[in-house]
Design a protein around this motif. Sequence first.
Motif, PDB file in Angstrom:
ATOM      1  N   GLU A  46      31.205  10.473  30.706  1.00  0.00           N
ATOM      2  CA  GLU A  46      31.287  11.550  29.708  1.00  0.00           C
ATOM      3  C   GLU A  46      32.065  12.718  30.298  1.00  0.00           C
ATOM      4  N   LYS A  81      27.336   7.854  34.926  1.00  0.00           N
ATOM      5  CA  LYS A  81      25.952   8.288  35.120  1.00  0.00           C
ATOM      6  C   LYS A  81      25.033   7.292  34.439  1.00  0.00           C
ATOM      7  N   THR A  82      23.864   7.072  35.013  1.00  0.00           N
ATOM      8  CA  THR A  82      22.875   6.172  34.419  1.00  0.00           C
ATOM      9  C   THR A  82      21.635   6.979  34.078  1.00  0.00           C
ATOM     10  N   GLU A  83      21.250   6.888  32.812  1.00  0.00           N
ATOM     11  CA  GLU A  83      20.048   7.576  32.319  1.00  0.00           C
ATOM     12  C   GLU A  83      19.298   6.593  31.434  1.00  0.00           C
ATOM     13  N   GLY A  84      18.089   6.217  31.871  1.00  0.00           N
ATOM     14  CA  GLY A  84      17.337   5.223  31.114  1.00  0.00           C
ATOM     15  C   GLY A  84      18.122   3.919  31.059  1.00  0.00           C
ATOM     16  N   LYS A  85      18.313   3.388  29.850  1.00  0.00           N
ATOM     17  CA  LYS A  85      19.019   2.106  29.734  1.00  0.00           C
ATOM     18  C   LYS A  85      20.523   2.282  29.543  1.00  0.00           C
ATOM     19  N   TYR A 119      20.404   8.872  21.458  1.00  0.00           N
ATOM     20  CA  TYR A 119      20.055   9.377  22.793  1.00  0.00           C
ATOM     21  C   TYR A 119      20.872  10.627  23.129  1.00  0.00           C
ATOM     22  N   LYS A 120      22.142  10.617  22.744  1.00  0.00           N
ATOM     23  CA  LYS A 120      23.025  11.760  23.031  1.00  0.00           C
ATOM     24  C   LYS A 120      22.931  12.850  21.954  1.00  0.00           C
ATOM     25  N   THR A 133      24.285   3.458  30.811  1.00  0.00           N
ATOM     26  CA  THR A 133      25.242   3.842  31.854  1.00  0.00           C
ATOM     27  C   THR A 133      26.524   4.203  31.135  1.00  0.00           C
ATOM     28  N   TYR A 134      27.040   5.393  31.399  1.00  0.00           N
ATOM     29  CA  TYR A 134      28.210   5.833  30.635  1.00  0.00           C
ATOM     30  C   TYR A 134      28.990   6.899  31.393  1.00  0.00           C
TER      31      TYR A 134
END
Length: 254
Positions: free
Chosen positions: A15, A6-10, A79-80, A12-13
């Motif tokens: 989870e 998933k990409t959120e803002g800067k 962020y998380k 990509t990860y």
Amino acid sequence: MTDKLKTEGKFTYAEAGEGPAIIVLHGLMGTLSNFEGTFNYFSNNGYKVLIPELPLYSLPLLKTNVKNLAKFLKEFLEYKKLDNAIILGNSLGGHIGLYFTKHYQEKVTALVLTGSSGLYEKAMGDSFPKRGNYEYIEQKTKGVFYDPAIGTKEMVDDVFKIVNDRNSVIRTLAIAKSAIRHNMSGDLPKMHQPTCIIWGKQDTVTPPEVAEDFQKLLPNSDLFWIDKCGHAAMMERPEEFNTILHTWFKSRNI
């Protein structure tokens, strides 16, 4: 693992899972899929596993170094909304984890190192792969593993693409030089986090004596060997790697 990204803002990860957070950090030529076995196993066994894509080739050149990759890790945790996490790193990923721990000890519940750089200046490779020579790239890529068959054509193609892209080459060399500058030997004795060191007995990139030095210098560490295994134990021997790590987590109540 692309279906899990998933990409959120800067960021990509990938989870998955619930429980104590494990942040997985890949190496210089590595990808998230290198940890697929670990990601699936621990996310199904009581842990939240997160694998961020490290911005190895997208940071400004002057910021392409271990220090700024550790800063990226800090921003990802913020962020998380994670106050602390287990940091698991292979190769350069281990080095980033160590540098991060040096500066933010309170955020690191435990460290897991496998084929980590940080002590051994040749960990990034003593000769940078020749551009354009596919056979040479294939040989170097397969040579990372005890069993050369682990080095698939897709993997060789990925490395070949990196070493033939000027932007990637310049940044790879910048990171390699930065890794040599940021030798961690003086810092490790001050890191008291529980540390699990899992090493391939036939690792030619970061040889076994590197693992032994990590164990000597890290005051709260345990060292485990995997036989018939090279530089990326979590890829080459995933079941053994996961069993060792899970048993260690239980023994340390992590």
